[in-house]
Design a protein around this motif. Structure first.
Motif, mmCIF file in Angstrom:
data_model
loop_
_atom_site.group_PDB
_atom_site.id
_atom_site.type_symbol
_atom_site.label_atom_id
_atom_site.label_comp_id
_atom_site.label_asym_id
_atom_site.label_seq_id
_atom_site.Cartn_x
_atom_site.Cartn_y
_atom_site.Cartn_z
ATOM 1 N N ILE A 7 8.739 -16.171 22.083
ATOM 2 C CA ILE A 7 7.678 -15.847 23.039
ATOM 3 C C ILE A 7 7.822 -14.361 23.355
ATOM 4 O O ILE A 7 8.817 -13.948 23.939
ATOM 5 N N THR A 8 6.865 -13.593 22.927
ATOM 6 C CA THR A 8 6.952 -12.143 23.045
ATOM 7 C C THR A 8 5.845 -11.636 23.938
ATOM 8 O O THR A 8 4.675 -12.009 23.752
ATOM 9 N N THR A 9 6.197 -10.791 24.885
ATOM 10 C CA THR A 9 5.200 -10.269 25.810
ATOM 11 C C THR A 9 5.626 -8.923 26.343
ATOM 12 O O THR A 9 6.808 -8.599 26.356
ATOM 13 N N TYR A 10 4.655 -8.173 26.837
ATOM 14 C CA TYR A 10 4.938 -7.081 27.738
ATOM 15 C C TYR A 10 5.220 -7.727 29.100
ATOM 16 O O TYR A 10 4.579 -8.734 29.440
ATOM 17 N N VAL A 40 4.779 -16.285 19.390
ATOM 18 C CA VAL A 40 3.661 -16.440 20.316
ATOM 19 C C VAL A 40 3.620 -15.182 21.182
ATOM 20 O O VAL A 40 4.567 -14.894 21.908
ATOM 21 N N TYR A 41 2.564 -14.407 21.036
ATOM 22 C CA TYR A 41 2.420 -13.182 21.821
ATOM 23 C C TYR A 41 1.386 -13.414 22.921
ATOM 24 O O TYR A 41 0.299 -13.936 22.660
ATOM 25 N N VAL A 42 1.725 -13.052 24.147
ATOM 26 C CA VAL A 42 0.766 -13.168 25.254
ATOM 27 C C VAL A 42 0.471 -11.771 25.778
ATOM 28 O O VAL A 42 1.395 -11.016 26.095
ATOM 29 N N ALA A 43 -0.813 -11.429 25.847
ATOM 30 C CA ALA A 43 -1.218 -10.114 26.344
ATOM 31 C C ALA A 43 -2.106 -10.285 27.575
ATOM 32 O O ALA A 43 -2.816 -11.291 27.706
ATOM 33 N N ARG A 44 -2.048 -9.302 28.454
ATOM 34 C CA ARG A 44 -2.842 -9.347 29.680
ATOM 35 C C ARG A 44 -3.496 -7.980 29.870
ATOM 36 O O ARG A 44 -2.880 -6.955 29.538
ATOM 37 N N VAL A 92 1.028 -3.903 23.206
ATOM 38 C CA VAL A 92 -0.034 -4.866 22.841
ATOM 39 C C VAL A 92 -0.635 -4.531 21.472
ATOM 40 O O VAL A 92 -0.955 -5.430 20.696
ATOM 41 N N CYS A 93 -0.772 -3.230 21.184
ATOM 42 C CA CYS A 93 -1.356 -2.839 19.889
ATOM 43 C C CYS A 93 -0.374 -3.084 18.750
ATOM 44 O O CYS A 93 -0.780 -3.433 17.643
ATOM 45 N N GLY A 94 0.900 -2.885 19.023
ATOM 46 C CA GLY A 94 1.916 -3.062 17.987
ATOM 47 C C GLY A 94 1.916 -4.477 17.419
ATOM 48 O O GLY A 94 1.905 -4.675 16.199
ATOM 49 N N HIS A 153 0.756 -15.942 16.856
ATOM 50 C CA HIS A 153 -0.370 -16.480 17.613
ATOM 51 C C HIS A 153 -0.586 -15.554 18.805
ATOM 52 O O HIS A 153 0.273 -15.468 19.685
ATOM 53 N N TYR A 154 -1.687 -14.832 18.803
ATOM 54 C CA TYR A 154 -1.940 -13.816 19.825
ATOM 55 C C TYR A 154 -2.820 -14.405 20.910
ATOM 56 O O TYR A 154 -3.960 -14.784 20.661
ATOM 57 N N MET A 155 -2.306 -14.508 22.111
ATOM 58 C CA MET A 155 -3.039 -15.145 23.213
ATOM 59 C C MET A 155 -3.332 -14.141 24.325
ATOM 60 O O MET A 155 -2.635 -13.144 24.456
ATOM 61 N N PHE A 156 -4.323 -14.468 25.142
ATOM 62 C CA PHE A 156 -4.673 -13.613 26.274
ATOM 63 C C PHE A 156 -4.523 -14.383 27.587
ATOM 64 O O PHE A 156 -4.975 -15.531 27.699
#
Ligand code: A3P
Length: 296
Positions: free
Chosen positions: A43-46, A128-132, A178-180, A192-195
């Motif tokens: 689980i990868t996030t900023y 699983v990437y979560v971006a906000r 987020v861009c990377g 899997h890129y999620m918002f």
């Protein structure tokens, strides 16, 4: 456990081009050498973009039925170890991950794409990437840094927002982060890129999409149970998910489960800050196809 350092808040320093504190670099050699397994789920996030929410959803999807005692006795930050975390008085994130008894291992990281241990890519792990959206992300980070003694002092909101725009944040610039991962998706399909905004708008739909990415055939009734159990209000009440057991955080300043909304930035940005931010944002993001919603 009490991991508040008697030295006070940590310093920010440049680490391979990224602003960091020693809590995430002290164990660097072991982090880089980390051996991922093919069934690991990362689980990868900023920071502050919904990490805990998605971690809890994944934990329930995999272990909600098989290990009910886990849900009442083990805080989410031990079920899903923070890979690069190295806090005094606690086993490092790498040690915690190596000792996880369950399969698949759910692992959390905030590392930008270029600093992620190679092994995750080599093993073709699911990511699983979560971006906000940047504005809400900045506001959430500001309140977090006010209450979390493990990060540098945020200063006032205006100072903090400038620092956010300059990318002088723990884990570096939001923009590059987020861009990377967004660009990585072009060459590495197991992301899997999620918002966060989609999650707030329709959690059930996002849980369904997660299941399909993970190849899970979780029945609809169970998905609905998970959607309900991971609602903001439920997670705020739940001592295993609201971080109330982690003494590095001062809940008198601000709760970890703060608002959970899209658009709270409107209560923080002045008109002038918003104009400056928008202009700067356009520049920073001009080469990306990534689009965010700042309201729903
Ligand atoms: P706010 O500060 O805007 O309330 P992370 O887990 O990456 O640190 O992110 C924390 C942010 O996600 C906080 O945002 C927190 O309230 C929000 N959050 C956590 N669980 C949530 C949920 N179930 N629903 C909505 N927001 C949630």
């Amino acid at each position: 456990i009490n991991i508040i350092s008697p030295m006070g808040r940590p310093e920010l320093f440049d680490f391979e081009g990224i602003s960091m504190t020693h809590y995430f670099t002290d164990n660097w050699e072991n982090i880089q050498k980390f051996q991922a397994r093919p069934d690991d789920i990362l689980i990868t996030t900023y920071p502050k973009s919904g990490t805990t929410w998605v971690s809890y959803i994944l934990d329930l999807l995999y272990f909600g039925n098989t290990a009910p005692e886990r849900q009442t006795s083990l805080p989410i930050f031990f079920r899903v170890p923070f890979l690069e975390g190295t806090f005094p008085g606690l086993p490092s994130g790498v040690e915690q991950t190596d000792k996880l008894p369950t399969t698949p291992r759910l692992i959390k990281t905030h590392l930008p794409v270029q600093l992620l241990p190679k092994s995750f890519w080599e093993q073709n792990c699911r990511v699983v990437y979560v971006a906000r959206n940047a504005k809400d992300n900045a506001v959430s980070y500001f309140h977090f840094d006010r209450m979390n003694m493990g990060d540098p002092e945020p200063g006032d909101w205006n100072t903090f927002l400038k620092r956010f725009m300059d990318g002088k944040m723990v884990f570096g610039p939001w923009y590059d982060h987020v861009c990377g991962y967004w660009e990585k998706k072009q060459t590495y399909s197991n992301i899997h890129y999620m918002f966060f905004e989609d999650m707030v708008e329709d959690t059930g739909h996002e849980v369904e999409r997660l299941c399909s990415f993970l190849g899970l055939s979780t029945p609809i009734e169970e998905r609905e149970r998970i959607t309900k159990g991971t609602h903001f209000d439920a997670m705020k009440q739940n001592n295993m998910t609201n971080y109330s057991t982690l003494p590095i955080m001062d809940f008198k300043v601000s709760p970890f489960m703060r608002k959970g909304k899209v658009g709270d930035w409107k209560n923080h940005f002045t008109v002038a800050q918003n104009e400056q931010f928008n202009e700067h944002y356009k520049q920073k993001m001009k080469n990306s196809t990534l689009r965010f919603r700042t309201e729903i």
